[in-house]
Design a protein around this motif. Structure first.
Motif, PDB file in Angstrom:
ATOM      1  N   GLU A 209      -0.114  -5.149  -1.574  1.00 37.87           N
ATOM      2  CA  GLU A 209       0.532  -5.323  -2.880  1.00 37.87           C
ATOM      3  C   GLU A 209       0.639  -6.803  -3.247  1.00 37.87           C
ATOM      4  O   GLU A 209       0.334  -7.200  -4.386  1.00 37.87           O
ATOM      5  CB  GLU A 209       1.929  -4.697  -2.881  1.00 37.87           C
ATOM      6  N   GLU A 243       3.760   3.254   1.842  1.00 40.32           N
ATOM      7  CA  GLU A 243       4.588   2.403   0.989  1.00 40.32           C
ATOM      8  C   GLU A 243       3.738   1.424   0.184  1.00 40.32           C
ATOM      9  O   GLU A 243       4.090   1.033  -0.933  1.00 40.32           O
ATOM     10  CB  GLU A 243       5.639   1.643   1.801  1.00 40.32           C
ATOM     11  N   GLN A 244       2.574   1.033   0.732  1.00 38.03           N
ATOM     12  CA  GLN A 244       1.690   0.137  -0.006  1.00 38.03           C
ATOM     13  C   GLN A 244       0.972   0.874  -1.139  1.00 38.03           C
ATOM     14  O   GLN A 244       0.733   0.304  -2.209  1.00 38.03           O
ATOM     15  CB  GLN A 244       0.684  -0.508   0.941  1.00 38.03           C
ATOM     16  N   ALA A 247       3.496   0.971  -3.850  1.00 32.02           N
ATOM     17  CA  ALA A 247       3.660  -0.351  -4.458  1.00 32.02           C
ATOM     18  C   ALA A 247       2.485  -0.701  -5.364  1.00 32.02           C
ATOM     19  O   ALA A 247       2.675  -1.276  -6.448  1.00 32.02           O
ATOM     20  CB  ALA A 247       3.821  -1.410  -3.371  1.00 32.02           C
ATOM     21  N   ASP A 250       2.746   1.217  -8.545  1.00 36.12           N
ATOM     22  CA  ASP A 250       3.848   0.664  -9.336  1.00 36.12           C
ATOM     23  C   ASP A 250       3.399  -0.553 -10.147  1.00 36.12           C
ATOM     24  O   ASP A 250       3.940  -0.825 -11.223  1.00 36.12           O
ATOM     25  CB  ASP A 250       4.999   0.284  -8.405  1.00 36.12           C
TER      26      ASP A 250
END
Length: 440
Positions: A209, A243-244, A247, A250
């Motif tokens: 990210e 989680e990456q 991200a 997002d």
């Protein structure tokens, strides 16, 4: 009989029924417990006989680790046991730097199958392709090796060579000699394609990210007001950290759900939402995918597709819609266990199905002919999880195992030699024209 007497009799009958039901439940649980102990006795018996009678002496730790790994790998293709060394290697790899050949692999029918070579690594430079099978390492068959053991054999001292025997669809088996190197993954690469910003993500590691945000800033400084949009290239990206993936999604979204994960227990359901702020300020985005795009790549593609934030172009993705949790086992490494499925914002599970592109663009015809029989998807893996959103009668239709990009992996593809990228750039320019007319 008065109504009070009837209620009292009913209560007694209900109590008797409940007690009987509880008794039968306890009996069933006791029977299951007894069966479990019998099976554990069977395991202990086999363990002792192997120790006593096997033709060669085998260590207790070797037998126990093999038994644990066998239990986990029988569940699905992505669950496995990691001994202390493998666990350490995995932790190093997720940081974006590790030693080896630079190749993402899985196991199928006992052989090692290439999911994707990593750009600018020994594997990519040697021309290994998604869908290749590795049948031998230094002349020794990989049959009987666990995936972790095979990966360990492919790793080793930097500079030392290893010979891989490759089986490719439509070709005779051939050998490739690779020299191990320190693999430093630059997970994000970018450049301008004329007036279009191009960003390629090769994997989702801890720095992805951050690197993506830096790349977009750099492209804006180069393109200025003339930049018409962005191409996000996720082809042959095997995935990485959940989680990456969230991200990265997002970065392009201003609001709404990105992905949800659902475990066996409904209360463990998790939903991940975008925060305000689209770093590209609503400019046109095209995402490139193919059958080498898996897991975290599919989370990003699915989120942007469901929110109509990007056009998805290329060929159907791999179809890995499950989440693995790494559970440390103090003093004994860790186990990688499939603990949930993930779902796109619209509630789609792409497990064994993949992401269908909005616009299907196959690679150049010459490559399609040479690899027309190649099939690569999650659905083809042994013990692959079923898609729980399909009716049982429908079964699971495998993803289209369409051929990989015609561009060698030893360089970032250029639009003048990459048919899929060229079409993506054309789409961005067309969308930019439409957008400007809509604003007027």
């Amino acid at each position: 009989m008065t109504w009070k007497t009837w209620i009292s009799a009913s209560a007694i009958a209900f109590t008797a029924f409940t007690a009987g039901q509880l008794y039968h439940t306890e009996q069933a649980e006791a029977a299951r417990g007894e069966e479990t102990y019998q099976l554990l006795d069977l395991f202990a018996d086999v363990f002792e006989r192997v120790k006593r009678d096997y033709v060669e002496e085998v260590g207790d730790d070797q037998l126990i680790e093999a038994a644990i790994n066998g239990m986990l790998t029988s569940l699905d293709p992505h669950s496995s046991y990691l001994n202390a060394k493998h666990f350490e290697d995995m932790q190093v790899q997720t940081k974006g730097e590790f030693g080896g050949l630079g190749i993402e692999v899985t196991q199928e029918d006992g052989f090692i199958k290439v999911v994707s070579p990593i750009d600018e690594t020994p594997a990519a430079l040697a021309g290994l392709q998604p869908g290749d099978f590795i049948t031998h390492l230094d002349g020794e068959s990989v049959l009987g090796l666990s995936l972790a053991d095979a990966v360990e054999k492919m790793r080793g001292p930097v500079g030392k060579e290893i010979r891989l025997t490759i089986q490719r669809v439509g070709k005779e088996p051939f050998d490739v000699t690779l020299k191990r190197d320190t693999i430093k993954i630059q997970s994000v690469k970018s450049r301008m394609e004329g007036d279009v910003g191009y960003v390629r993500i090769t994997s989702f590691s801890e720095q992805t990210e951050k690197s993506l945000r830096e790349a977009l800033d750099d492209l804006r400084s180069k393109g200025g007001d003339s930049i018409k949009g962005y191409v996000l290239d996720l082809r042959n990206n095997p995935g990485g950290l959940l989680e990456q993936a969230i991200a990265v999604s997002d970065v392009f979204l201003d609001k709404g759900e990105i992905v949800s994960t659902r475990a066996r227990d409904a209360k463990d359901t998790q939903r991940f939402n975008a925060r305000p702020g689209d770093l590209t300020k609503g400019m046109p985005v095209v995402v490139l995918i193919n059958s080498g795009s898996a897991s975290a790549s599919e989370i990003v593609a699915g989120a942007l597709q469901d929110h109509h934030r990007a056009l998805i172009v290329g060929t159907k993705s791999f179809g890995k819609g499950s989440v693995q949790t790494i559970m440390p086992l103090p003093g004994h490494g860790a186990m990688r266990l499939t603990t949930a499925r993930y779902y796109t914002p619209s509630g789609r599970s792409i497990q064994a199905l993949g992401i269908d592109p909005d616009i299907q663009v196959e690679p150049a015809r010459i490559e399609a002919i040479s690899a027309q029989n190649e099939m690569r998807s999650e659905a083809e893996l042994r013990n692959a999880l079923k898609n729980d959103t399909l009716k049982p009668s429908l079964g699971v239709k495998p993803a289209n195992g369409l051929p990989p990009s015609q561009v060698r992996n030893d360089q970032t593809p250029q639009a003048d030699t990459d048919y899929q990228l060229a079409r993506a750039v054309d789409l961005i320019r067309g969308l930019a024209i439409y957008r400007s007319k809509s604003i007027q």
